[in-house]
Write a protein that holds these residues in place. Structure first.
Motif, PDB file in Angstrom:
ATOM      1  N   GLU A  20      18.218  44.135  32.829  1.00  0.00           N
ATOM      2  CA  GLU A  20      18.832  44.210  31.744  1.00  0.00           C
ATOM      3  C   GLU A  20      19.472  43.124  30.996  1.00  0.00           C
ATOM      4  N   ILE A  21      20.367  42.708  31.998  1.00  0.00           N
ATOM      5  CA  ILE A  21      21.437  41.682  31.722  1.00  0.00           C
ATOM      6  C   ILE A  21      21.355  40.379  32.522  1.00  0.00           C
ATOM      7  N   VAL A  22      21.401  39.320  31.804  1.00  0.00           N
ATOM      8  CA  VAL A  22      21.525  38.004  32.368  1.00  0.00           C
ATOM      9  C   VAL A  22      22.658  37.741  33.207  1.00  0.00           C
ATOM     10  N   PRO A  23      22.695  37.292  34.333  1.00  0.00           N
ATOM     11  CA  PRO A  23      23.993  36.771  34.884  1.00  0.00           C
ATOM     12  C   PRO A  23      24.782  35.895  33.943  1.00  0.00           C
ATOM     13  N   MET A  24      26.034  36.291  34.014  1.00  0.00           N
ATOM     14  CA  MET A  24      27.016  35.637  33.100  1.00  0.00           C
ATOM     15  C   MET A  24      27.527  34.126  33.893  1.00  0.00           C
ATOM     16  N   LEU A  71      42.625  45.307  45.487  1.00  0.00           N
ATOM     17  CA  LEU A  71      43.373  44.353  44.491  1.00  0.00           C
ATOM     18  C   LEU A  71      44.382  45.225  43.746  1.00  0.00           C
ATOM     19  N   GLY A  72      44.394  46.554  43.549  1.00  0.00           N
ATOM     20  CA  GLY A  72      45.355  47.319  42.889  1.00  0.00           C
ATOM     21  C   GLY A  72      45.019  47.072  41.428  1.00  0.00           C
ATOM     22  N   LEU A  73      44.041  47.095  41.163  1.00  0.00           N
ATOM     23  CA  LEU A  73      43.403  46.717  39.605  1.00  0.00           C
ATOM     24  C   LEU A  73      42.667  48.097  39.015  1.00  0.00           C
ATOM     25  N   GLU A  74      42.763  48.115  37.663  1.00  0.00           N
ATOM     26  CA  GLU A  74      42.094  49.261  37.356  1.00  0.00           C
ATOM     27  C   GLU A  74      40.572  48.744  36.659  1.00  0.00           C
ATOM     28  N   TYR A  75      40.450  47.302  36.623  1.00  0.00           N
ATOM     29  CA  TYR A  75      39.337  46.576  36.388  1.00  0.00           C
ATOM     30  C   TYR A  75      39.073  45.586  36.904  1.00  0.00           C
ATOM     31  N   LEU A  76      38.080  44.518  36.973  1.00  0.00           N
ATOM     32  CA  LEU A  76      37.979  43.415  37.469  1.00  0.00           C
ATOM     33  C   LEU A  76      37.341  42.616  36.280  1.00  0.00           C
ATOM     34  N   ASP A  77      37.591  41.112  36.268  1.00  0.00           N
ATOM     35  CA  ASP A  77      37.074  40.385  35.329  1.00  0.00           C
ATOM     36  C   ASP A  77      35.604  39.905  35.423  1.00  0.00           C
ATOM     37  N   LEU A  78      35.777  39.719  36.759  1.00  0.00           N
ATOM     38  CA  LEU A  78      34.153  39.099  37.142  1.00  0.00           C
ATOM     39  C   LEU A  78      33.989  39.696  38.649  1.00  0.00           C
ATOM     40  N   LEU A 116      25.673  46.307  39.898  1.00  0.00           N
ATOM     41  CA  LEU A 116      26.618  45.502  39.026  1.00  0.00           C
ATOM     42  C   LEU A 116      26.421  45.744  37.642  1.00  0.00           C
ATOM     43  N   GLU A 117      24.957  45.960  37.059  1.00  0.00           N
ATOM     44  CA  GLU A 117      24.706  46.328  35.797  1.00  0.00           C
ATOM     45  C   GLU A 117      25.656  47.647  35.290  1.00  0.00           C
ATOM     46  N   GLY A 166      32.229  49.698  32.359  1.00  0.00           N
ATOM     47  CA  GLY A 166      33.526  49.285  31.945  1.00  0.00           C
ATOM     48  C   GLY A 166      34.448  49.089  32.905  1.00  0.00           C
ATOM     49  N   PHE A 167      34.308  48.970  34.253  1.00  0.00           N
ATOM     50  CA  PHE A 167      34.797  48.571  35.566  1.00  0.00           C
ATOM     51  C   PHE A 167      35.069  47.131  35.831  1.00  0.00           C
ATOM     52  N   VAL A 168      34.167  46.452  35.233  1.00  0.00           N
ATOM     53  CA  VAL A 168      34.119  44.853  35.219  1.00  0.00           C
ATOM     54  C   VAL A 168      33.918  44.178  33.818  1.00  0.00           C
ATOM     55  N   ARG A 169      34.419  43.192  33.371  1.00  0.00           N
ATOM     56  CA  ARG A 169      34.406  42.607  32.191  1.00  0.00           C
ATOM     57  C   ARG A 169      33.016  41.545  32.051  1.00  0.00           C
ATOM     58  N   ALA A 170      32.806  41.243  33.178  1.00  0.00           N
ATOM     59  CA  ALA A 170      31.510  40.245  33.327  1.00  0.00           C
ATOM     60  C   ALA A 170      30.954  40.234  34.830  1.00  0.00           C
TER      61      ALA A 170
END
Length: 277
Positions: free
Chosen positions: A156-160, A101-108, A126-127, A133-137
């Motif tokens: 620890e984290i509920v899926p968003m 994708l050529g991206l520094e981070y992904l949103d989801l 994924l957690e 900090g590689f993915v926002r959600a």
């Protein structure tokens, strides 16, 4: 529920996700997917949904880069495929997708299917990606209530987000209620089904005539009024634009119920409890 193409829903971690976006499943790598993404961004779409399995992440990334739209303004989703699931292999698969994708981070980033014996380890990966900090959600796709409970009991984290097959023939009301209670945003894939069976239904056709809209626009509006994020797929510029023109009308509660009543618990995709890959 969105009032315009740029409106967003707030995920439980505070990240804002557009209510409406472009899906690129079966869009061919290269010119076809690039032109579809470019057309969507020109119309005003700010959400693009792809997956490793679609084999078109590079084209999506190229179109994003050449669009001139700021990276921060576009919500980009991809998914880890079944054969890459597991902790270490998911981390590796994510990096492959990110580079394509050529991206520094992904949103989801989503777990594409609940692969037995693997999806909990995949979720742990994924957690880690989220915490680093590689993915926002982070979220899942095609998870039923028991899959969600299984993950939530040991994480620890509920899926968003939970992206599932969702259309008037498969309304999944119990799943929708559960996700709402747990603050998991439901998202629809294949909201228009395939082959025109749904769009040719007399109820949908009558409502299209009543509101002066296409059958597809009526169904997509029904999604939004049910507070379901939706990502219809098209590679035709005129259809991409047409699909987005659903923010200038509202279905009455009576007409919403008419569409709800079309439910047949009918899937066009695999059963999440019994699928092969």
């Amino acid at each position: 529920m969105g009032r315009s193409l740029t409106d967003t829903t707030r995920l439980h971690n505070g990240v804002h996700m557009p209510w409406f976006g472009l899906g690129v499943y079966k869009a061919e790598a290269g010119n076809e997917v690039e032109q579809a993404v470019q057309a969507a961004l020109e119309v005003g779409y700010r959400s693009i949904d792809t997956a490793a399995f679609y084999q078109n992440e590079e084209g999506v990334g190229k179109a994003l880069k050449e669009s001139g739209v700021n990276r921060e303004q576009v919500f980009v989703t991809t998914k880890v495929w079944n054969s890459d699931q597991g902790y270490e292999s998911t981390l590796q698969a994510f990096e492959v997708s990110r580079k394509k994708l050529g991206l520094e981070y992904l949103d989801l980033y989503l777990v594409h299917w609940p692969v037995k014996g693997k999806y909990k380890d995949t979720w742990r990966a994924l957690e880690k990606l989220y915490k680093d900090g590689f993915v926002r959600a982070i979220g899942v796709s095609n998870f039923q209530i028991h899959h969600l409970q299984d993950v939530m009991n040991e994480s620890e984290i509920v899926p968003m987000v939970n992206q599932v097959e969702y259309h008037p023939y498969l309304t999944q009301k119990e799943l929708q209620t559960f996700c709402r209670e747990q603050q998991i945003q439901l998202e629809a894939w294949s909201p228009l089904m395939r082959g025109g069976e749904l769009l040719g239904h007399s109820v949908v056709a009558e409502l299209a005539q009543k509101y002066g809209k296409t059958p597809a626009q009526v169904v997509l509006r029904w999604d939004l009024q049910n507070e379901v994020v939706t990502i219809p797929k098209s590679v035709r510029a005129e259809r991409i634009k047409e699909n987005s023109q659903i923010f200038d009308f509202q279905l009455s509660q009576e007409d919403m119920l008419k569409i709800d009543a079309l439910n047949q618990n009918k899937r066009i995709g695999p059963d999440p409890d019994n699928f092969n890959f």
